[in-house]
Write an enzyme that holds these catalytic residues in place. Sequence first.
Site, PDB file in Angstrom:
ATOM      1  N   ASP A  32      37.882  -5.698   9.965  1.00  0.00           N
ATOM      2  CA  ASP A  32      37.956  -5.827  11.422  1.00  0.00           C
ATOM      3  C   ASP A  32      39.046  -4.908  11.973  1.00  0.00           C
ATOM      4  OD1 ASP A  32      37.676  -6.688  14.001  1.00  0.00           O
ATOM      5  OD2 ASP A  32      37.913  -8.810  13.570  1.00  0.00           O
ATOM      6  N   ASP A  33      38.652  -3.869  12.678  1.00  0.00           N
ATOM      7  CA  ASP A  33      39.599  -2.920  13.307  1.00  0.00           C
ATOM      8  C   ASP A  33      40.332  -2.052  12.286  1.00  0.00           C
ATOM      9  OD1 ASP A  33      38.899  -4.177  15.642  1.00  0.00           O
ATOM     10  OD2 ASP A  33      40.909  -4.840  16.183  1.00  0.00           O
ATOM     11  N   CYS A  68      34.429  -4.986  18.736  1.00  0.00           N
ATOM     12  CA  CYS A  68      33.900  -5.816  17.654  1.00  0.00           C
ATOM     13  C   CYS A  68      32.443  -6.243  17.818  1.00  0.00           C
ATOM     14  CB  CYS A  68      34.779  -7.058  17.485  1.00  0.00           C
ATOM     15  SG  CYS A  68      36.495  -6.688  17.035  1.00  0.00           S
ATOM     16  N   ASP A 294      34.207  -2.450  11.463  1.00  0.00           N
ATOM     17  CA  ASP A 294      33.418  -2.448  12.702  1.00  0.00           C
ATOM     18  C   ASP A 294      33.853  -1.363  13.681  1.00  0.00           C
ATOM     19  OD1 ASP A 294      35.822  -3.658  13.356  1.00  0.00           O
ATOM     20  OD2 ASP A 294      34.937  -5.521  14.089  1.00  0.00           O
ATOM     21  N   ASN A 295      35.108  -0.956  13.643  1.00  0.00           N
ATOM     22  CA  ASN A 295      35.604   0.131  14.493  1.00  0.00           C
ATOM     23  C   ASN A 295      36.961   0.577  13.974  1.00  0.00           C
ATOM     24  OD1 ASN A 295      35.804  -2.640  16.427  1.00  0.00           O
ATOM     25  ND2 ASN A 295      37.741  -1.595  16.065  1.00  0.00           N
TER      26      ASN A 295
END
Length: 491
Positions: A32-33, A68, A294-295
Amino acid sequence: MESLLRISLLFLLVCGTRSYDEAPNIVLVLTDDQDVVLKGLNPMIKTQQLVANRGTTFVNAFTLSPICCPSRSSLLAGQYAHNVKTFNNSQSGGCYGTHWREKVEPEALPVLLRNAGYQTFYAGKYLNEYYSKDVPPGWSRWHGLHGNSKYYNYTLNENGQVISFTDDYLTDVLKNRTLDFISSIELGNPFFAMVAPPAPHAPYTAAERHEHLFPNVNALKTKNYNLPCGPLEKHWLVTMPPSPLPEDILASIDIIYRKRWQSLTAVDEMVAAIVQLLEKRGILENTYFIYTSDNGYHMGQFGLPYDKRQPYETDIRVPFLMAGPKIPPKTLVSSPVALIDIAPTVLELAGLKVPPNMDGTSVMEKLTHTDIEERQILIEYWGEGNLETHNPDCPWQKKDKLALCTIDAACHCQDSWNNTYNCVRHFAKDLDLIYCQFKDNEHFAEAYDLSNDMYQMENIAYEMLPSIRAKYDLAITNLTECTGETCRRIY
């Protein structure tokens, strides 16, 4: 149940796909991130050894929307955010909304795999607005996090039972659930296991055993770090004051950078434990392992404090590692790939047909290509600033429609209504470019030739020939309306 599995096996054989016993296992880890441009993979020594060194690193991998919920929805559906109609992290913006639950989720990747006889497993963050007692369709075993990423004091839906945790570090819980699942699978039965730990998302909380790590590590001081920009160089959100950032904010960025690395160490341990169990059970050689995020994330670039949501390389590039039976070790692939390619890739590995409504394409054929294949990838984002997101503690007015303005970031806001944009990320043999249109009153545009300007410091949008700009304007128009095969054309 046995009769259903026999029917699934017969279906696979009739359709000319792999036999049930030969179908590979697939493990997908989604962080996540996690950035890649700012060396977010560096603390993950075991993951690099056990996944990257055993397989391929896709060096040009991208999210489709640097936030997200749209990104995760796109990954599971194999479709752009405009097709899954997930525009932001709110339910009104499509995050675990009606369209997702009724139209997209019933036909997404896990359902296709489960219908083909795969045992499917999910553990971790799903979609930001998921607070349900229901188990999403297609998952044999489910340990879904309620809401956004947390490390302690969280709630999981465990196979339909909602259970709250206080002191159990979430990444460790997800690791144990995954190991239990893999241990329980009868040899010869294929499985798809997706694990989505919280790291390194805010609040960047490390496991207690890792809090002392990386004491001398600070944020990467890239050429565009804390670089103030003029009004024709970047859009308003980036140029807003304070710019450059004051020293106390820069010091906090160093701390956050360090904490992000610390939080990823438990993920690194989780990856190693999964690989070791696969090897112990004798199934590692028939298992594909995919690792991505996700990014991305920025930390100080162009005077932006710390967040995602921007069309710059820090935010849209993601790590993408893949190892498995048909993947040569220690290789780098330069051809561009995107998160919408994961679902088609997994389906191909499972021997299944890719539905025509999927916008992505399998990455497997790229493993044999040494040259960069031409591709245009759409990056789309919908700014969330409105009158209700106003923070009276910061010196901005409601009419500015700014969002995520906090004192601890010197009131340099992270989002705004005019942070709505569409970009085309264009790769070819001699081309590495991004062109962006902003939906604001000025119709602002940004473009960067990344082959000569990797830090995106020179906006060339207003220097381009009108014919070239018109070409990219048309490409954006077509890509924002595309579906399926039309999303893979060059415009």
